[in-house]
Structure formats: structure tokens, C-alpha cells
Design an enzyme around this catalytic site. Structure first.
Site, PDB file in Angstrom:
ATOM      1  N   GLY A 194       0.821  -1.206   0.000  1.00 53.05           N
ATOM      2  CA  GLY A 194       0.000   0.000   0.000  1.00 53.05           C
ATOM      3  C   GLY A 194       0.851   1.250   0.000  1.00 53.05           C
ATOM      4  O   GLY A 194       2.049   1.202  -0.271  1.00 53.05           O
ATOM      5  N   ASN A 195       0.223   2.358   0.270  1.00 54.61           N
ATOM      6  CA  ASN A 195       0.952   3.622   0.341  1.00 54.61           C
ATOM      7  C   ASN A 195       0.294   4.518   1.380  1.00 54.61           C
ATOM      8  O   ASN A 195      -0.736   4.169   1.946  1.00 54.61           O
ATOM      9  CB  ASN A 195       0.990   4.292  -1.031  1.00 54.61           C
ATOM     10  CG  ASN A 195      -0.390   4.689  -1.483  1.00 54.61           C
ATOM     11  OD1 ASN A 195      -0.967   5.635  -0.967  1.00 54.61           O
ATOM     12  ND2 ASN A 195      -0.942   3.957  -2.425  1.00 54.61           N
TER      13      ASN A 195
END
Ligand code: CTP
Ligand code: CA
Length: 233
Positions: free
Chosen positions: A33-34
């Protein structure tokens, strides 16, 4: 003051906004993810709806407390997408019925080539995760642009030894074919999970059409002003 001055200057415009960050699964419980909070996209959706636009917000993994701001708002329809591929499908479909498409979402550049069907354990050994590149949603939307449609991207950039953030943004807008690209300078401290932003908006002809320093809402309003100006020219 802005609302009084502007009134509902976006009335009748159909705007699709993506926000948040996609997640690419590794196994049933893990993902890549980020750190995108989704707040900038939410600010764009709220500003656009208050200025009279009909907004569809496609949220990718935005915290419930952050999303609470848009739930039940007039003229905002909320949808969800998990992966880059899901987000791409939704945005491409929405583009068919939108005058403006704004990609604020942080789209994962890569996905896991082979997602494990079981939860990986240490018995499986250290995973060697092969990544494959995701399709560029924004570039695809720009390539398929309908006449009169405005396609907008966002980029978080760090300066390099030989290129400023603006120079990088100019190159990126061209590469994607977007009408407008909002460029936000980031570093380890700046940009993420903060209330304030400095954003330059790059338009056709590589011109910086606006620079705005302030809240995400102020950035959103400046971006929507730039959208209106681009559509009028
Ligand atoms: N974007 C997209 N699809 C992707 C990657 C990015 O639509 N697969 C969009 C983002 O939503 C954003 C814009 O493109 O509006 C810029 O994203 P960015 O990550 O800066 O662009 P990249 O082409 O991935 O460049 P970089 O190599 O710098 O990450
Ligand atoms: Ca990227």
C-alpha cells in the site's frame, strides 16, 4: 467568501474524482500500500459539490473518519475500489458520463504477479515477491478523452539533482496527456498526512497556471478554478 463570490459556478458539471490509495494483495491478509490519506481528493469532491457539480467519489482505502466528511452530502455519490485494477475499471466507466475526471488517488505502480491463495507463513520461507506494472489509468483516460472532457492528474514529486519539481511535473503531464497536472512537492516530512500543501498546477503549453499554498480545500478550489479556465479556453 469564495462561495459567495463564485456561487454555483460548477452547476451542471459531472465530475468523477478518485481518492485514497490502492492496495495490491500479497496473500489473503497482506498487501502493498501507500500513505495517501485521501484528504486531498475528499477536499476536491466537497468543493466541487458545494460549487454545484454532480460528483462521484471513488474511494480507495480511505479511513472511515476521513470519509465521514462526504457521507450523506448533497451531490456526492460515494463508491469504493480496492486495487489499481478495480479503480481503473470504475474510473474508465465513470469517464463515459463525466465532463471532468480528477485522479487524486495514489495508484500502486505495481501489483503482485502471483497472489498466494493462503496466508503465507514462515514455513513458506522468505517470500520472493515478483511485481508487474499496473496500467496507467490517467494516461488511459486521457487517451480516450471524449470531446469537451477535462482530464486532471495529481503528482507528488521530489526534486532531483537535475530537475525541479515543476520540470518533473511538466514532463509528467506531457507523458500522461492530461489537460492539467497538480504537482505537490513532497519529502519525508512534507506532503503526507498534513493539513497544508503547496501545489503548482501545470496546464497545456507547459504553463504553470496557478500556484497555491494553503489547506487542501484551498488547493481544491484553485484546481477547480483551473478546470473552469481550461474548459473556457
Ligand atoms: N496514475 C494512474 N495510474 C497509475 C499510476 C498513476 O492513473 N498506474 C495517476 C495518479 O492518480 C496521478 C498521476 O497518475 O493522478 C500521477 O501519479 P504518479 O504516481 O506521480 O505517476 P507515475 O506515472 O506512476 O510516475 P512515477 O514513476 O513518478 O510514480
Ligand atoms: Ca506512481
Amino acid at each position: 467568501a469564495r462561495l459567495l463570490a463564485a456561487g454555483r459556478d460548477l452547476a451542471g458539471l459531472r465530475i468523477a474524482v478518485s481518492a485514497g490509495g490502492t492496495r495490491e494483495p500479497i496473500d489473503p491478509v497482506r498487501f502493498i500500500g501507500n500513505r495517501s490519506s485521501g484528504r486531498q481528493g475528499i477536499a476536491v469532491a466537497l468543493a466541487a459539490a458545494e460549487r454545484g457539480a454532480d460528483v462521484t467519489l471513488v474511494a480507495a482505502h480511505i479511513d472511515g473518519a476521513v470519509l465521514a466528511d462526504v457521507r450523506g452530502r448533497a451531490r456526492i455519490r460515494l463508491e469504493h475500489a480496492g486495487t489499481a485494477s478495480e479503480l481503473g475499471e470504475r474510473m474508465t466507466a465513470l469517464a463515459q458520463e463525466s465532463d471532468v475526471v480528477i485522479m487524486t488517488a495514489a495508484v500502486a505502480d505495481y501489483r503482485v504477479a502471483r497472489v498466494s491463495d493462503h496466508k503465507l507463513t514462515k514455513d513458506d520461507g522468505a517470500p520472493r515477491i515478483e511485481l508487474v506494472e499496473n496500467a496507467d489509468i490517467l494516461a488511459g483516460l486521457a487517451a480516450g478523452r471524449r470531446s469537451g472532457q477535462t482530464i486532471v492528474g495529481f503528482a507528488a514529486e521530489m526534486p532531483t539533482d537535475d530537475e525541479s519539481v515543476i520540470e518533473r511535473g511538466i514532463r509528467k503531464r506531457r507523458r500522461k496527456g492530461a489537460d492539467l497536472l497538480a504537482v505537490n512537492e513532497v519529502g519525508w516530512q512534507a506532503g503526507f498526512e498534513r493539513a497544508d500543501n503547496t501545489v503548482s498546477i501545470i496546464g497545456p503549453d507547459d504553463a504553470v497556471v496557478a500556484t497555491v499554498s494553503g489547506s487542501k480545500r484551498e488547493v481544491a478550489d484553485a484546481l477547480l478554478d483551473a478546470v473552469l479556465a481550461a474548459r473556457a479556453s
